[in-house]
Design an enzyme around this catalytic site. Sequence first.
Site, short mmCIF file in Angstrom:
data_model
loop_
_atom_site.label_atom_id
_atom_site.label_comp_id
_atom_site.label_asym_id
_atom_site.label_seq_id
_atom_site.Cartn_x
_atom_site.Cartn_y
_atom_site.Cartn_z
N HIS A 26 -13.97 -4.06 -8.32
CA HIS A 26 -12.86 -4.61 -9.10
C HIS A 26 -13.36 -5.77 -9.96
CE1 HIS A 26 -11.16 -2.59 -5.59
NE2 HIS A 26 -10.04 -2.44 -6.27
N HIS A 257 -8.90 -3.71 -13.78
CA HIS A 257 -8.67 -4.07 -12.37
C HIS A 257 -9.69 -3.45 -11.43
CE1 HIS A 257 -6.70 -4.83 -8.53
NE2 HIS A 257 -6.77 -3.52 -8.29
N GLU A 404 8.87 -11.09 11.58
CA GLU A 404 7.86 -10.46 12.44
C GLU A 404 6.55 -10.18 11.71
OE1 GLU A 404 11.92 -9.19 14.04
OE2 GLU A 404 10.94 -9.25 12.07
N HIS A 466 16.67 0.55 18.86
CA HIS A 466 16.02 -0.52 19.62
C HIS A 466 15.27 0.00 20.85
CE1 HIS A 466 18.19 -3.11 16.96
NE2 HIS A 466 17.85 -4.20 17.62
#
Length: 646
Positions: A26, A257, A404, A466
């Site tokens: 890159h 890129h 999280e 859950h």
Amino acid sequence: MNIETKAINTIRLLSVDQIQAANSGHPGLPLGASPMAYTIWKNMKHNPSDPSWINRDRFILSAGHGSSMLYSLLHLFGYGLEIEDLKNFRQLSSRTPGHPEYKHTVGVEATTGPLGQGISMAVGMAMAEKHMAAIYNKDIEVVDHHTFVICGDGDLMEGISNEASSLAGTLKLSKLIVLYDSNGISIEGSTDLAFSEDVASRYLALGWQVIEVEDGNDIEAIAAAIEEAKKDERPSLIKVTTEIGYGSPRVGTSKAHGEPLGADGVLETKKFLEASEEAFYVSEEVRAHFEDIKKDLHFEYEKSNRVEELYAEKYPEEYKKLVDSMNGKFDLEVLNTEELYKFEKDMATRASSGVALNRIAEKFDLFFGGSADLAPSNKSNIDKEENFSAKNPKGLNINFGVREHAMAAIVNGIMLHGGFKSYGATFLVFADYLKPAIRLAAIQNLGSVFILTHDSIGVGEDGPTHQPIEQLSMLRSIPNHIVFRPADAVEAAVGWSVALNSKSTPVSLILSRQTLKNLEGSSRDAAKGAYIVQKETKELKKIIIATGSEVEIAVEAADEETRVVSMPSRELFEAQTEEYRESIIPNNVRNRVVVEAASSYGWHKYAGIDGKLVTIDEFGTSAPGSEVFRYFGITAENVKRALKEF
């Protein structure tokens, strides 16, 4: 052309030459971002002769695809990378892999590549520095360093970076300085296609100082922005406007890129930058310039060392503890005490884990972790300690908030910084949010700890969203990762012993919501991954292998000819000798039943071709936990039925 411009162009072109030699990489970022990288490395505290210096500034290339630039810096600053290493960029067994790898290349502070992870780990490093300074600094400041980051548009598009940055702003991490390579280009084209937000305003709203540098080649402006950032009580985002692929025929385009420039493109770029056409060329003048910079860096290093010497003389115990902990040496004698493993009443393993955690914390004060807004449920709080905050950096309980993704990366950042044992806690079903960071913990050989409670259909009424089914299989599939699912309180305490003793492998503790019986046969042998929790009383003909809450079901179902094996960790068991494994699960006993209230995936190895599985290969349902167990047949009666079929 002045010497600093020549130095920056050398970084640019060494990077381009690496990519061209590999025909892979890159070039866009190194060509655009080398001025800011040079400015950081010239001014930050670091010493190539002592790369593990405790009080060094940390540098994280969050945009890890620009690794060739980092390798160019490491070469020019004398971190041990030679020109031959640069020529082997992205080749098998080279010290210059495609993305930076921690411990693989000296001077690389974190394994980056997945966008957003680097800046999020940097937040953890800055938190560790702030906490460490609060603990050790007295009239002499022995801990005082910054964490620098170069990130790109891709990093800031990823949700994890916003989670981590939000927490950083709340905690006022003033030693965190992020330089944002704002070039307006991503792989598909202009960032306006999908990213039109005002990043500066967003970071102001997150509680950061924001400074803008309009010309990415203006190193004086970049240096002034860094000095301004150091004076603010907030973390700082320095938005540096750059041109991707600066100086190349592809400047300002998405093609700059991730594709080599090609031989002609490299020559055109070198012509634009008024540089030698020779590949991997570094002039004597530029080498001398970097040697002069290193002299200045060494002066700062020696000055800091004198401060350390004064601190060590005045506070020898504290200094020894600091140095030992930064070298991964912790006093863990508490793990050898009988009291840690004594439990009188039945309890959920999330609760017994919490008891064990607090017992350990009474003797071991270098925990630094917390939960994603679930501490009361995860039982992950250290009760006698305070919360870490902007006003109380000495607190060791971290409130991660409902973040999280960022939590797991921040835990890794704390571990990378050194000096603490860090953990993050949430429900097992949300391990899906943690997985990328757990994977990076495993790749980086970090002993991060992840507390994952509410581990089965026993969650009950919350229903299938859950109730984890496939999460254990997912976690067990990660190489260099220990999954530990204890059957009772003793095994839960053993899990903490395993976690704290693990130096180079992350550990996930898988814990129940529902109360589990303390088993008569449970023992510290759980640290071996599997052991006989109930031995057969007659000739051995059958074996039940179970984990976690299902072990008590197995014990209830076993007859006199049946051995019950508790297997809290397949990974630990597989690390034992063949002799030990054979003593627990003999190869000639093929009548086996595996019991786990989760996916059967991966258990066929232990059940064998003749074995049976009492598992679940569908999503759960909403009802009281005991009813859900019966509904899916995770019962002693069903296990007995399977045994009778042999």
